[in-house]
Design an enzyme around this catalytic site. Structure first.
Site, PDB file in Angstrom:
ATOM      1  N   LYS A 106       0.903  -1.171  -0.040  1.00  0.00           N
ATOM      2  CA  LYS A 106      -0.027   0.144   0.146  1.00  0.00           C
ATOM      3  C   LYS A 106       0.879   1.184  -0.148  1.00  0.00           C
ATOM      4  O   LYS A 106       1.984   1.179   0.643  1.00  0.00           O
ATOM      5  CB  LYS A 106      -0.851   0.168   1.264  1.00  0.00           C
ATOM      6  CG  LYS A 106      -2.267   0.654   1.262  1.00  0.00           C
ATOM      7  CD  LYS A 106      -3.050   0.026   0.120  1.00  0.00           C
ATOM      8  CE  LYS A 106      -4.540   0.456   0.570  1.00  0.00           C
ATOM      9  NZ  LYS A 106      -5.372  -0.449  -0.370  1.00  0.00           N
ATOM     10  N   GLY A 218     -21.072   6.132   2.731  1.00  0.00           N
ATOM     11  CA  GLY A 218     -20.137   6.450   1.814  1.00  0.00           C
ATOM     12  C   GLY A 218     -20.658   6.556   0.448  1.00  0.00           C
ATOM     13  O   GLY A 218     -21.990   6.208   0.248  1.00  0.00           O
ATOM     14  N   GLY A 220     -18.195   7.017  -2.462  1.00  0.00           N
ATOM     15  CA  GLY A 220     -16.983   7.248  -3.481  1.00  0.00           C
ATOM     16  C   GLY A 220     -17.262   5.916  -4.414  1.00  0.00           C
ATOM     17  O   GLY A 220     -18.332   5.400  -4.574  1.00  0.00           O
ATOM     18  N   ASN A 221     -16.140   5.542  -4.801  1.00  0.00           N
ATOM     19  CA  ASN A 221     -16.240   4.689  -6.000  1.00  0.00           C
ATOM     20  C   ASN A 221     -16.957   3.297  -5.775  1.00  0.00           C
ATOM     21  O   ASN A 221     -17.949   2.582  -6.238  1.00  0.00           O
ATOM     22  CB  ASN A 221     -14.739   4.321  -6.755  1.00  0.00           C
ATOM     23  CG  ASN A 221     -14.910   3.041  -7.569  1.00  0.00           C
ATOM     24  OD1 ASN A 221     -14.707   2.165  -7.081  1.00  0.00           O
ATOM     25  ND2 ASN A 221     -15.318   3.280  -8.825  1.00  0.00           N
TER      26      ASN A 221
END
Ligand code: GLU
Length: 432
Positions: A106, A218, A220-221
C-alpha cells in the site's frame, strides 16, 4: 480501551488472534506481523502560485511470498505510516483470500486532493514515481488507485515509470484509464464484487434479495457501484447513502422514501464523491446527519467509507432488522463492533473478502496488459463474479467446518495460503 488503537495495531491484533488459532510458530508470526519493506520519502512540488510545498509519501510492501506486492495508493490528509502499514497487511490477506498470485502493498501521500489543481496532482504523482520507481514494477510491486486517487493519476504514474525505464510498461500500475492500458469493468469492480458477496450471503441466510433493503455509508467509487449493484443486480432497495461534503467539511446521509436512485445521485456527484445537496433536496431527498445511515431499517449494512466508523458507540444505533454487515471499506469495523455482531448473530463479510473485487480486476488488468489483448466488460465481470463467489464459499466453508466467525475464517484461509507459499519457497528454513 482498544477503541483507541490505530489501524495497524488493529491489523496486528486480528492477525495475532488467528495466528493463535492456527498455532503458527513464533518465527512465522514475526515475519507476518510486520511488513517486509517500508519506504518513506518527500515529494517537492511547485504549486500553481509559484511556492514550493513538500508532501510526505509512503510505500509499504508487506509480503510477496505469493507474487508481486499489490495495493493502492491513497491521497489523504490523515494518512500516516501506520495506516499504510495496516492497509498493506490487509492487502496480503485480500490477495490470498481471493486466491490471486499476488502479495500485499500500500502507498500513500499526506495531502487533500480536493484542494489541489490538476497540475499539482500530476506533479505529486510523478514525484511519487521518481522516488519509488526502482522498487516497483510489474514483477515486484504494482500500485493502483484507492481513496483520493483516480485512473487519470494511474495514467500519469504509468507514464512516468515508462519514461524512467525507457519502455512502455502498462503492467506497473493498474486502475488505469480505458484506452491507456485500463480494463473494462475496473470502475464497477469493487462495488459489484461487494454485491456478488452479499448475494451469496443472502442465499446462505435464505434472504430474498428482491425484498431486501440496504443502507450504505459513503458515496465514493465502492459505495456508488455497491448501490447500483444492489438495485440493478439484486433487485433490492437502497434506503440511503452517506457522503462526505467537502464544502461543509462534514458528512450527510441522503435517503428517500421507497429507496434512493443511485444513478441519479451519481449524476449529481462531483469527482470527489460530494453529492450536490441542493439538487438532491430539490429531487425530494431527505438530508440527515452523517451517522444516520447506520440507524436505518435495513437487512444489509454496507460501510464503504473509511476505517473505524462502525464502533462500540455507533453499533448501539443499529436497527434489529440488520442481518448482514458487508464491509466495502478497509477496516470499517472495530473489535468492539465485531463482538456486537457475534453476540447478535449478525453475519459479517469481512473487508478483505468483501472488497476484493477491485484487486481481482486489477489482476485481470495486469494479465491483459501482459497479453496486450483486452477482454469485454461482460467477460471481466463474469470472471470477477466467479472469483468472488469461489472466495466467499472457501471462507464460508472454513467458518462452518471450524465453527468460527467469518472474519476469523477469512484470516485462516488467507494466512494458511501465505504460510504455504513461504514454506514452498523455502523462506522458513533455518538457514534463512
Ligand atoms: N485499492 C484497492 C484495494 O484496497 C485495489 C488495490 C489494487 O487494485 O491493487 O483493494
Amino acid at each position: 480501551m482498544s477503541e483507541q488503537i490505530n489501524a495497524f495495531e488493529l491489523a496486528q491484533k486480528q492477525f495475532d488472534h488467528v495466528a493463535e488459532m492456527l498455532n503458527l510458530n513464533p518465527g512465522v508470526r514475526e515475519v507476518l506481523r510486520w511488513p517486509m519493506r517500508e519506504y518513506s520519502f518527500r515529494i517537492p512540488v511547485r504549486m500553481d502560485d509559484g511556492t514550493v510545498r513538500v508532501f510526505q509519501g509512503f510505500r509499504v510492501q508487506h509480503n510477496d511470498a505469493r507474487g508481486p506486492n499489490k495495493g493502492g495508493i491513497r491521497f489523504h490528509p490523515n494518512e500516516t505510516f501506520d495506516t499504510v502499514r495496516a492497509l498493506a497487511t490487509w492487502m496480503t490477506w485480500k490477495c490470498a483470500v481471493a486466491d490471486l498470485p499476488l502479495g500485499g502493498g500500500k502507498g500513500g501521500v499526506i495531502c487533500d486532493p480536493a484542494t489541489l489543481s490538476s497540475n499539482e496532482k500530476e506533479q505529486i504523482c510523478r514525484g511519487w514515481v521518481q522516488a519509488m520507481w526502482k522498487n516497483i514494477g510489474p514483477r515486484n510491486d504494482v500500485p493502483a488507485p484507492d481513496v483520493g486517487t483516480t485512473p487519470q493519476m494511474m495514467g500519469w504514474m504509468m507514464d512516468e515509470y515508462s519514461r524512467l525505464v525507457g519502455q512502455y510498461t502498462p503492467g506497473v500500475f493498474t486502475g488505469k484509464p480505458l484506452g491507456s492500458g485500463g480494463s473494462e469493468g475496473r470502475t464497477e469492480a469493487t462495488g459489484y464484487g461487494v454485491i456478488y458477496a452479499v448475494r451469496e450471503a443472502m442465499k446462505h441466510l435464505k434472504i430474498d434479495s428482491t425484498k431486501a433493503v440496504a443502507a450504505i455509508e459513503g458515496f465514493g467509487n465502492v459505495a456508488q457501484y455497491a448501490a447500483i449493484g444492489f438495485v440493478e443486480i439484486l433487485g433490492g432497495k437502497v434506503a440511503c447513502v452517506s457522503c462526505w461534503d467537502r464544502h461543509d467539511k462534514k458528512a450527510y446521509t441522503y435517503s428517500k422514501k421507497g429507496g434512493i436512485d443511485p444513478r441519479f445521485l451519481l449524476s449529481i456527484t462531483d469527482q470527489y464523491g460530494t453529492i450536490d445537496r441542493k439538487a438532491a433536496e430539490q429531487a425530494g431527498y431527505e438530508v440527515e446527519d452523517g451517522e444516520a445511515w447506520i440507524t436505518k431499517e435495513a437487512d444489509v449494512l454496507i460501510p464503504a467509507a473509511i476505517e473505524g466508523h462502525v464502533n462500540a458507540e455507533t453499533v448501539k444505533k443499529m436497527s434489529d432488522r440488520v442481518k448482514i454487515v458487508a464491509e466495502g471499506a478497509n477496516g470499517p469495523c472495530t473489535i468492539e463492533a465485531d463482538e456486537f455482531f457475534k453476540a447478535n448473530k449478525i453475519f459479517n463479510i469481512p473487508d478483505f473478502l468483501c472488497n476484493a473485487g477491485g484487486v481481482t480486476t486489477s489482476y485481470f488488468e495486469q494479465v491483459q496488459n501482459d497479453m496486450n489483448f483486452y477482454w469485454t466488460k461482460e467477460e471481466v465481470l463474469q470472471r470477477l463474479d466467479t472469483k468472488m463467489t469461489q472466495a466467499f464459499h472457501a471462507v464460508l466453508q472454513t467458518a462452518e467446518k471450524e465453527g468460527v466467525y467469518m472474519r476469523d475464517a477469512a484470516y485462516m484461509v488467507a494466512i494458511s495460503r501465505v504460510v504455504k507459499a513461504m514454506e514452498l519457497r523455502g523462506w522458513l528454513n533455518a538457514t534463512w
